[in-house]
Design a protein around this motif. Structure first.
Motif, mmCIF file in Angstrom:
data_model
loop_
_atom_site.group_PDB
_atom_site.id
_atom_site.type_symbol
_atom_site.label_atom_id
_atom_site.label_comp_id
_atom_site.label_asym_id
_atom_site.label_seq_id
_atom_site.Cartn_x
_atom_site.Cartn_y
_atom_site.Cartn_z
ATOM 1 N N UNK A 41 0.745 -0.927 0.196
ATOM 2 C CA UNK A 41 -0.418 -0.760 -0.143
ATOM 3 C C UNK A 41 0.829 1.507 0.395
ATOM 4 N N UNK A 42 1.754 1.435 0.520
ATOM 5 C CA UNK A 42 2.642 2.555 0.847
ATOM 6 C C UNK A 42 3.290 2.687 0.169
ATOM 7 N N UNK A 43 3.974 1.256 -1.028
ATOM 8 C CA UNK A 43 4.722 1.758 -2.384
ATOM 9 C C UNK A 43 4.078 2.083 -3.491
ATOM 10 N N UNK A 44 2.364 1.649 -3.262
ATOM 11 C CA UNK A 44 1.854 1.958 -4.114
ATOM 12 C C UNK A 44 1.508 3.718 -3.907
ATOM 13 N N UNK A 45 1.162 4.548 -2.958
ATOM 14 C CA UNK A 45 1.153 5.674 -3.047
ATOM 15 C C UNK A 45 2.604 6.362 -3.632
ATOM 16 N N UNK A 46 3.971 6.102 -3.039
ATOM 17 C CA UNK A 46 5.063 6.529 -3.450
ATOM 18 C C UNK A 46 5.133 6.583 -5.205
ATOM 19 N N UNK A 47 4.779 5.852 -5.811
ATOM 20 C CA UNK A 47 4.891 5.135 -7.342
ATOM 21 C C UNK A 47 4.055 6.074 -7.433
ATOM 22 N N UNK A 48 2.222 6.644 -6.792
ATOM 23 C CA UNK A 48 1.465 7.645 -7.629
ATOM 24 C C UNK A 48 1.813 9.365 -7.714
ATOM 25 N N UNK A 49 2.816 9.137 -6.343
ATOM 26 C CA UNK A 49 3.525 10.721 -5.989
ATOM 27 C C UNK A 49 4.596 11.021 -7.226
ATOM 28 N N UNK A 50 5.605 9.639 -6.837
ATOM 29 C CA UNK A 50 6.375 9.897 -7.670
ATOM 30 C C UNK A 50 6.192 10.313 -9.404
ATOM 31 N N UNK A 51 4.834 9.251 -9.694
ATOM 32 C CA UNK A 51 4.885 10.189 -11.759
ATOM 33 C C UNK A 51 4.375 11.836 -11.568
ATOM 34 N N UNK A 52 3.963 12.134 -10.460
ATOM 35 C CA UNK A 52 3.732 13.887 -10.356
ATOM 36 C C UNK A 52 5.338 14.527 -9.647
ATOM 37 N N UNK A 53 5.683 14.142 -8.727
ATOM 38 C CA UNK A 53 6.697 14.786 -8.480
ATOM 39 C C UNK A 53 7.751 13.521 -8.098
ATOM 40 N N UNK A 54 8.960 14.422 -9.571
ATOM 41 C CA UNK A 54 9.650 13.572 -8.786
ATOM 42 C C UNK A 54 10.888 13.600 -7.789
ATOM 43 N N UNK A 55 10.210 13.331 -7.825
ATOM 44 C CA UNK A 55 11.505 13.686 -5.891
ATOM 45 C C UNK A 55 12.367 12.733 -5.750
ATOM 46 N N UNK A 56 13.756 12.491 -5.446
ATOM 47 C CA UNK A 56 14.774 11.725 -5.440
ATOM 48 C C UNK A 56 14.525 10.812 -3.770
ATOM 49 N N UNK A 57 13.723 11.485 -3.206
ATOM 50 C CA UNK A 57 13.164 10.997 -1.097
ATOM 51 C C UNK A 57 11.729 9.666 -2.011
ATOM 52 N N UNK A 58 11.141 9.767 -3.204
ATOM 53 C CA UNK A 58 10.178 8.805 -2.661
ATOM 54 C C UNK A 58 11.190 7.361 -3.613
ATOM 55 N N UNK A 59 11.774 8.314 -4.435
ATOM 56 C CA UNK A 59 12.963 6.901 -4.991
ATOM 57 C C UNK A 59 13.495 5.970 -3.757
ATOM 58 N N UNK A 60 13.824 7.082 -3.017
ATOM 59 C CA UNK A 60 14.599 6.592 -1.903
ATOM 60 C C UNK A 60 14.135 5.316 -0.826
ATOM 61 N N UNK A 61 13.053 6.037 -0.687
ATOM 62 C CA UNK A 61 11.885 5.454 0.882
ATOM 63 C C UNK A 61 11.038 3.986 -0.725
ATOM 64 N N UNK A 62 10.717 4.037 -2.098
ATOM 65 C CA UNK A 62 10.892 2.896 -3.026
ATOM 66 C C UNK A 62 11.724 1.792 -2.372
ATOM 67 N N UNK A 63 12.945 2.833 -2.839
ATOM 68 C CA UNK A 63 13.981 1.195 -2.809
ATOM 69 C C UNK A 63 13.553 0.837 -1.143
ATOM 70 N N UNK A 64 13.689 1.261 -0.174
ATOM 71 C CA UNK A 64 13.870 0.755 1.234
ATOM 72 C C UNK A 64 12.463 -0.101 1.353
ATOM 73 N N UNK A 65 11.397 0.252 0.460
ATOM 74 C CA UNK A 65 10.357 -0.225 0.553
ATOM 75 C C UNK A 65 10.325 -2.262 -0.497
ATOM 76 N N UNK A 66 10.704 -1.772 -1.212
ATOM 77 C CA UNK A 66 10.937 -3.262 -2.160
ATOM 78 C C UNK A 66 12.292 -4.400 -0.905
#
Length: 148
Positions: A41-66
């Protein structure tokens, strides 16, 4: 092969401990799948946010979640293997007693394998919890540094 009621009762007594263990493993699988669902669920939220705003913070958190999801998947696999091995132990207890086959070494070996799988599952769960806790502390420190 005349099976007496007392023999069946004895086999049921032998099988009760593994059945309780199986109940614990099933409960653990529920916990693990709930943790995995929260990660997804959290990764889906971050992936949606990443499509709107290409913030490195979202990518880093997604890597941790994966990485956490990978650890939870390993724990689920080992817990499921443990449950299956316990079921085999219970079946062999009944089969060995009713057919007088010498399955004691196989029963012991499968039980030890089940315990190794359970220990491995707990290790993966603990590692995932450590990563989640570390990430939470890092995020908290970063928020305090930004003054929020």
């Amino acid at each position: 092969m005349n099976i007496q009621i007392s023999d069946i009762g004895h086999v049921i007594q032998l099988a009760i401990a593994p059945v309780f263990l199986l109940t614990g493993v099933a409960t653990k699988l529920t916990v693990l799948t709930n943790r995995l669902a929260r990660i997804i669920d959290r990764s889906r939220v971050l992936e949606d946010r990443l499509q709107v705003n290409h913030d490195i913070q979202y990518t880093a958190e997604l890597d941790i979640l994966y990485g956490r999801a990978h650890l939870i998947n390993a724990a689920i696999t080992l817990s499921t293997a443990c449950g299956l091995l316990i079921c085999v132990v219970i079946a062999m207890l009944f089969l060995g007693d009713t057919t007088s086959l010498p399955l004691d070494r196989y029963i012991a070996a499968f039980f030890v394998l089940a315990m190794v799988a359970l220990i491995g599952s707990f290790c993966f769960l603990l590692r995932e919890i450590f990563i989640a806790s570390k990430h939470m502390r890092i995020a908290h420190v970063a928020r305090r540094a930004r003054g929020r």
